[in-house]
Design a protein around this motif. Structure first.
Motif, PDB file in Angstrom:
ATOM      1  N   HIS A   1       0.852  -1.186   0.000  1.00  0.00           N
ATOM      2  CA  HIS A   1       0.000   0.000   0.000  1.00  0.00           C
ATOM      3  C   HIS A   1       0.889   1.238   0.000  1.00  0.00           C
ATOM      4  N   ALA A   2       0.713   2.107  -0.973  1.00  0.00           N
ATOM      5  CA  ALA A   2       1.430   3.387  -1.011  1.00  0.00           C
ATOM      6  C   ALA A   2       0.625   4.382  -0.175  1.00  0.00           C
ATOM      7  N   SER A   3       1.200   4.806   0.932  1.00  0.00           N
ATOM      8  CA  SER A   3       0.485   5.722   1.828  1.00  0.00           C
ATOM      9  C   SER A   3       0.315   7.092   1.174  1.00  0.00           C
ATOM     10  N   LYS A   4      -0.417   7.956   1.836  1.00  0.00           N
ATOM     11  CA  LYS A   4      -0.611   9.318   1.345  1.00  0.00           C
ATOM     12  C   LYS A   4       0.498  10.263   1.807  1.00  0.00           C
ATOM     13  N   SER A   5       1.404   9.766   2.615  1.00  0.00           N
ATOM     14  CA  SER A   5       2.473  10.592   3.178  1.00  0.00           C
ATOM     15  C   SER A   5       3.367  11.197   2.090  1.00  0.00           C
ATOM     16  N   THR A   6       3.820  12.406   2.340  1.00  0.00           N
ATOM     17  CA  THR A   6       4.803  13.056   1.465  1.00  0.00           C
ATOM     18  C   THR A   6       6.143  13.214   2.188  1.00  0.00           C
ATOM     19  N   ALA A   7       6.258  12.635   3.378  1.00  0.00           N
ATOM     20  CA  ALA A   7       7.438  12.826   4.227  1.00  0.00           C
ATOM     21  C   ALA A   7       8.734  12.309   3.606  1.00  0.00           C
ATOM     22  N   SER A   8       8.657  11.356   2.703  1.00  0.00           N
ATOM     23  CA  SER A   8       9.870  10.771   2.114  1.00  0.00           C
ATOM     24  C   SER A   8      10.011  11.073   0.629  1.00  0.00           C
ATOM     25  N   ASP A   9       9.290  12.066   0.146  1.00  0.00           N
ATOM     26  CA  ASP A   9       9.274  12.329  -1.291  1.00  0.00           C
ATOM     27  C   ASP A   9      10.646  12.635  -1.892  1.00  0.00           C
ATOM     28  N   GLU A  10      11.600  13.092  -1.083  1.00  0.00           N
ATOM     29  CA  GLU A  10      12.925  13.395  -1.630  1.00  0.00           C
ATOM     30  C   GLU A  10      13.638  12.137  -2.139  1.00  0.00           C
ATOM     31  N   TYR A  11      13.140  10.950  -1.794  1.00  0.00           N
ATOM     32  CA  TYR A  11      13.779   9.700  -2.212  1.00  0.00           C
ATOM     33  C   TYR A  11      13.311   9.183  -3.572  1.00  0.00           C
ATOM     34  N   PHE A  12      12.302   9.815  -4.166  1.00  0.00           N
ATOM     35  CA  PHE A  12      11.864   9.384  -5.498  1.00  0.00           C
ATOM     36  C   PHE A  12      13.028   9.384  -6.480  1.00  0.00           C
ATOM     37  N   ALA A  13      13.826  10.435  -6.451  1.00  0.00           N
ATOM     38  CA  ALA A  13      14.946  10.563  -7.395  1.00  0.00           C
ATOM     39  C   ALA A  13      15.953   9.423  -7.229  1.00  0.00           C
ATOM     40  N   ASP A  14      16.142   8.947  -6.003  1.00  0.00           N
ATOM     41  CA  ASP A  14      17.088   7.851  -5.769  1.00  0.00           C
ATOM     42  C   ASP A  14      16.715   6.594  -6.548  1.00  0.00           C
ATOM     43  N   TYR A  15      15.431   6.437  -6.825  1.00  0.00           N
ATOM     44  CA  TYR A  15      14.953   5.244  -7.529  1.00  0.00           C
ATOM     45  C   TYR A  15      14.576   5.541  -8.981  1.00  0.00           C
ATOM     46  N   GLY A  16      14.770   6.780  -9.416  1.00  0.00           N
ATOM     47  CA  GLY A  16      14.427   7.146 -10.782  1.00  0.00           C
ATOM     48  C   GLY A  16      12.936   7.114 -11.046  1.00  0.00           C
TER      49      GLY A  16
ATOM     50  N   PRO B   1       7.558  11.478  -9.341  1.00  0.00           N
ATOM     51  CA  PRO B   1       6.453  11.548  -8.368  1.00  0.00           C
ATOM     52  C   PRO B   1       5.084  11.807  -8.983  1.00  0.00           C
ATOM     53  N   GLY B   2       5.032  12.475 -10.119  1.00  0.00           N
ATOM     54  CA  GLY B   2       3.749  12.756 -10.766  1.00  0.00           C
ATOM     55  C   GLY B   2       3.116  11.540 -11.412  1.00  0.00           C
ATOM     56  N   SER B   3       3.845  10.434 -11.467  1.00  0.00           N
ATOM     57  CA  SER B   3       3.332   9.237 -12.147  1.00  0.00           C
ATOM     58  C   SER B   3       2.775   8.194 -11.186  1.00  0.00           C
ATOM     59  N   ILE B   4       2.709   8.541  -9.904  1.00  0.00           N
ATOM     60  CA  ILE B   4       2.318   7.524  -8.916  1.00  0.00           C
ATOM     61  C   ILE B   4       0.951   7.817  -8.309  1.00  0.00           C
ATOM     62  N   LYS B   5       0.412   6.819  -7.672  1.00  0.00           N
ATOM     63  CA  LYS B   5      -0.882   6.920  -6.981  1.00  0.00           C
ATOM     64  C   LYS B   5      -0.631   6.769  -5.487  1.00  0.00           C
ATOM     65  N   ARG B   6      -1.175   7.653  -4.689  1.00  0.00           N
ATOM     66  CA  ARG B   6      -1.078   7.574  -3.230  1.00  0.00           C
ATOM     67  C   ARG B   6      -2.401   7.079  -2.664  1.00  0.00           C
ATOM     68  N   GLY B   7      -2.337   6.469  -1.484  1.00  0.00           N
ATOM     69  CA  GLY B   7      -3.555   5.984  -0.845  1.00  0.00           C
ATOM     70  C   GLY B   7      -4.173   4.828  -1.597  1.00  0.00           C
ATOM     71  N   ALA B   8      -3.306   3.908  -2.056  1.00  0.00           N
ATOM     72  CA  ALA B   8      -3.790   2.787  -2.857  1.00  0.00           C
ATOM     73  C   ALA B   8      -2.888   1.576  -2.677  1.00  0.00           C
ATOM     74  N   ILE B   9      -3.480   0.400  -2.870  1.00  0.00           N
ATOM     75  CA  ILE B   9      -2.685  -0.813  -2.957  1.00  0.00           C
ATOM     76  C   ILE B   9      -2.176  -0.860  -4.389  1.00  0.00           C
ATOM     77  N   ILE B  10      -0.846  -0.911  -4.524  1.00  0.00           N
ATOM     78  CA  ILE B  10      -0.232  -0.746  -5.844  1.00  0.00           C
ATOM     79  C   ILE B  10       0.438  -2.013  -6.370  1.00  0.00           C
ATOM     80  N   GLY B  11       0.546  -3.024  -5.530  1.00  0.00           N
ATOM     81  CA  GLY B  11       1.208  -4.237  -5.973  1.00  0.00           C
ATOM     82  C   GLY B  11       1.316  -5.240  -4.849  1.00  0.00           C
TER      83      GLY B  11
END
Length: 136
Positions: free
Chosen positions: A45-60, A63-73
């Motif tokens: 489940h991808a939470s709605k939190s934005t507290a760790s958003d600076e780590y998106f770049a580490d994984y390439g 952020p605009g392509s993701i869904k929050r508050g959802a089971i994603i896999g």
């Protein structure tokens, strides 16, 4: 809809950069403060939190392509090892991202289940996506 999911199936809420890194196979361990004996499939489940958003770049991950508050896999927990004094590393395998994220409120507990009618529907939809993935 016919409700049909494994009763032992649980979900874990993870901050979005890490949740997407898990389901895309980029992150093979999830660190928690409690050990687990759980093995097998879990929902991510991808939470709605934005507290760790600076780590998106580490994984390439954009952020605009993701869904929050959802089971994603989903993925399998294959083991758990102590990592340092306080943390435990849940070892993850066979991760995959769902074709369609499933909106769902998360939970603070480490593992949470289908405790109400809405979650039973969500877990059924998620289980269907796991079954489809395994048939490939």
């Amino acid at each position: 809809m016919h409700i049909n999911y494994p009763e032992k199936l649980k979900a874990v809420s993870v901050h979005p950069p890490f949740a997407y890194a898990i389901v895309r196979g980029l992150k093979k361990e999830e660190y928690r403060s409690q050990a687990t004996n759980r093995k097998g499939w879990i929902l991510i489940h991808a939470s709605k939190s934005t507290a760790s958003d600076e780590y998106f770049a580490d994984y390439g991950i954009y952020p605009g392509s993701i869904k929050r508050g959802a089971i994603i896999g989903a993925c399998k927990i294959t083991g758990c090892r102590q990592d340092g004094f306080k943390d435990y590393a849940y070892q993850l395998a066979e991760a995959f991202e769902f074709k369609s994220p499933i909106d769902c409120a998360g939970s603070q507990s480490i593992f949470w289940g289908a405790t109400n009618e809405q979650r039973k529907v969500v877990f059924t939809l998620a289980s269907n996506q796991i079954r489809e993935h395994l048939l490939k």
